[in-house]
Each structure stands twice: as structure tokens, then as C-alpha cells.
Scaffold this motif. Structure first.
Motif, short mmCIF file in Angstrom:
data_model
loop_
_atom_site.label_atom_id
_atom_site.label_comp_id
_atom_site.label_asym_id
_atom_site.label_seq_id
_atom_site.Cartn_x
_atom_site.Cartn_y
_atom_site.Cartn_z
N ASP A 174 0.84 -1.19 0.00
CA ASP A 174 0.00 0.00 0.00
C ASP A 174 0.88 1.24 0.00
N PRO A 175 0.78 2.08 -1.03
CA PRO A 175 1.63 3.28 -1.08
C PRO A 175 1.41 4.23 0.09
N VAL A 176 0.19 4.24 0.66
CA VAL A 176 -0.06 5.07 1.85
C VAL A 176 0.78 4.59 3.02
N CYS A 177 0.91 3.28 3.15
CA CYS A 177 1.72 2.71 4.22
C CYS A 177 3.20 3.03 4.02
N VAL A 178 3.66 2.93 2.79
CA VAL A 178 5.07 3.23 2.50
C VAL A 178 5.36 4.69 2.82
N GLU A 179 4.46 5.58 2.41
CA GLU A 179 4.64 7.00 2.71
C GLU A 179 4.63 7.24 4.21
N SER A 180 3.70 6.57 4.92
CA SER A 180 3.61 6.71 6.37
C SER A 180 4.88 6.21 7.04
N THR A 181 5.40 5.07 6.58
CA THR A 181 6.63 4.52 7.15
C THR A 181 7.80 5.48 6.98
N ARG A 182 7.93 6.05 5.79
CA ARG A 182 9.04 6.97 5.54
C ARG A 182 8.94 8.22 6.40
N GLU A 183 7.72 8.72 6.58
CA GLU A 183 7.55 9.90 7.43
C GLU A 183 7.84 9.57 8.89
N ASN A 184 7.42 8.38 9.34
CA ASN A 184 7.68 7.98 10.72
C ASN A 184 9.16 7.70 10.97
N MET A 185 9.87 7.24 9.95
CA MET A 185 11.32 7.10 10.05
C MET A 185 11.96 8.44 10.40
N GLN A 186 11.51 9.49 9.70
CA GLN A 186 12.06 10.83 9.94
C GLN A 186 11.68 11.34 11.33
N LEU A 187 10.42 11.10 11.74
CA LEU A 187 9.99 11.54 13.06
C LEU A 187 10.84 10.92 14.17
N ASN A 188 11.26 9.67 13.94
CA ASN A 188 12.02 8.95 14.96
C ASN A 188 13.53 8.98 14.72
N LYS A 189 13.93 9.77 13.71
CA LYS A 189 15.35 9.94 13.39
C LYS A 189 16.06 8.60 13.16
N VAL A 190 15.37 7.73 12.43
CA VAL A 190 15.91 6.41 12.08
C VAL A 190 16.56 6.49 10.71
N GLU A 191 17.81 6.08 10.63
CA GLU A 191 18.55 6.21 9.37
C GLU A 191 18.95 4.87 8.75
N ASN A 192 18.66 3.77 9.43
CA ASN A 192 19.07 2.46 8.88
C ASN A 192 17.87 1.64 8.43
N MET A 193 16.80 2.33 8.00
CA MET A 193 15.60 1.69 7.48
C MET A 193 15.39 2.07 6.03
#
Length: 283
Positions: A174-193
Motif C-alpha cells: 500500500d503506497p499510503v503505508c510506505v509513505e507513512s513509514t518513511r515519514e515515521n522514520m524521519q519523526l524517529n530519526k531512524v537512518e538504517n531503514m
């Protein structure tokens, strides 16, 4: 993107019947669910809604499980207001604090995850997500290569990263999920995902130490062989999105044929998370 809101009124409102119904709705495009006093609300992207599929599903229900629904349209910009009115922070095993961007931080917990879910599944509130998070807390992830199938909001991937995984690959169709995951990566300052759109075809050619899949029984059964090809010898497979009893038995039998040995499982309100170890050498 506009969403359709369905207010399902269920009589009798048995939890297990509702859970089975929700599981089936997820297979026809519904991606967010909210409990009510008379049943639950379910949301589906307007462009993905197929009335024939819904009516076919309703006709297949147990005649004693009476379901009626009211439908309305929700504009995209109203989703945040709806979510803020319903989402409360949660704590997993006194170690993980999951909150939204509009909640205060809580520094007393070892791990904090900030989630802006949009319309993606995975906030920790559902039994399957919280069970998978508990499993992760009990698993050694340091320096591990992790694959998260059906990543939703990316919450499990983010926790794996915070538990010192070397790298996490997150996949959702689901592209909505992929977009949500990428935004949440940034919110949590995760760089190895790395978030990828697709199904099992999107799995990279790597030997993963740990594979996570919180989807549903039928999809898990279809994809197990692909997990077996992607996992390393001695790797850990954590599955959820299904029920105790027949569902678990079916997955155990299918997994064992592919070289996985059943290790343990957790159960919460009849939902299950199961742990398998891969013992067969990959071809």
C-alpha cells in the motif's frame, strides 16, 4: 485522497466474530478500524472500495451474526482531527512508549516511538502489533538484518532499529503505508531503514537474520516459501495477524514443511504471535 467511513453495527457484538469480520475486511482494502459501543468503524480509500466485494463478504457471514452499516465520506484533511480524538499513547512491557506527534514525550521509558499513522495500520493498539512488539523486546536484534513484511506505519521496523538492528527493510503493498513509514522514520530519526512498495517480489536478495510479518493467515500461507528463501540459517521468523487454534495449526504445518521449527507463541484475546527458527539450509 478521500476515505469512506463504515459504521458497522453488529448484533450480537461478540469480539471473536467481529475480529474475524475485521480480518476479512482487511483483505478487501479496509485499512483502519475503530471500536464502538455497537460494533466498530472501518475505513477504506474511496478509490479502492468495491461494493460487490463487501456485499459478498456480508452474505458469507454466519446468519446469527447480524451486521448493518452506515456509510459516509471523510475528506483527507479531516483525518488528523479524527485520529487525534481517538488515539491515546500506549506502553508495551514498561519499556516502549508509543505516542503521536501531538502527545507529550515520556523520557522515563527506554524506548519512545512517535507515530503519525495517517490511514496505515500499526499503532500498537491492536493485539497483533503489541504482541509483535513484545516478541521484539525479547529477541536479540543487535547487528541483525531485519525484514518487516506488511510494515504499515513502520512501527515494528522502528522498534527493531531502536533495538540496535544493523539494517531494516520495510515492505508494504500500500503506497499510503510506505509513505507513512518513511515519514515515521524521519519523526524517529531512524537512518538504517528502507521502505519499499510491493509484496514478496520486492524482497531484496539478502539473507535476513529476522523476518517480521504481521499480516493475515492467508497471505502468510502464500508468502511463507518466500520467507524461507530470504532467511539465513538459524534465522528467526515472527508471525502475527491470525488466531489461536486452527490458524496457528495451519501455519505451523506449512512452516515446518519449509524447514522452520516452531519455537513458541504469545496469545492475547485469541490473537497470536508465533516464533519460528529456520533450520533448513537455503538452496
Amino acid at each position: 485522497m478521500n476515505y469512506l467511513e463504515f459504521n458497522f453495527i453488529c448484533k450480537p457484538a461478540n469480539d471473536w466474530q467481529q475480529d474475524l469480520f475485521i480480518n476479512e475486511l482487511a483483505t478487501i482494502g479496509f485499512d483502519t478500524f475503530e471500536s464502538t459501543d455497537t460494533g466498530f468503524k472501518a475505513y477504506v480509500p474511496e478509490v479502492n472500495f468495491n461494493p460487490v466485494e463487501l456485499e459478498t463478504l456480508l452474505l458469507s457471514l454466519d446468519p446469527e451474526f447480524d451486521v448493518h452499516y452506515e456509510m459516509s465520506s471523510i475528506e483527507h484533511q479531516n483525518w488528523n482531527e479524527l485520529w487525534e480524538s481517538n488515539f491515546q499513547p500506549i506502553v508495551i512491557q514498561d519499556q516502549v512508549y508509543v505516542r503521536a506527534t501531538f502527545h507529550e514525550a515520556a523520557s522515563q521509558f527506554p524506548y519512545e516511538i512517535v507515530i503519525d499513522p495517517k490511514m496505515a495500520f500499526g499503532t500498537g493498539h491492536h493485539q497483533t502489533t503489541s504482541l509483535m512488539m513484545e516478541c521484539l523486546l525479547e529477541t536479540e536484534l543487535k547487528d541483525m538484518l531485519v525484514l518487516d513484511m506488511g510494515c504499515g506505519t513502520g512501527i515494528l521496523s522502528i522498534l527493531a532499529s531502536k533495538l540496535l538492528a544493523a539494517e531494516v527493510v520495510s515492505i508494504d503493498n500500500d503506497p499510503v503505508c510506505v509513505e507513512s513509514t518513511r515519514e515515521n522514520m524521519q519523526l524517529n530519526k531512524v537512518e538504517n531503514m528502507y521502505a519499499l512498495e510491493g509484496s514478496f517480489q520486492a524482497i531484496p536478495d539478502s539473507d535476513f537474520d529476522i523476518i517480521l510479518a504481521n499480516i493475515n493467515r492467508n497471505i502468510l500461507l502464500e508468502q511463507l516459501e518466500h520467507y524461507a528463501r530470504a532467511i539465513t540459517q538459524g534465522g528467526i521468523l515472527l508471525l502475527s495477524g491470525f488466531y489461536d487454534g486452527e490458524d496457528l495449526d495451519m501455519l505451523k504445518a506449512a512452516a515446518e514443511k519449509l524447514g522452520f521449527s516452531f519455537a513458541s507463541y504469545k496469545e492475547k484475546e485469541n490473537w497470536v504471535a508465533a516464533k519460528f527458527i529456520f533450520e533448513k539450509v537455503n538452496d
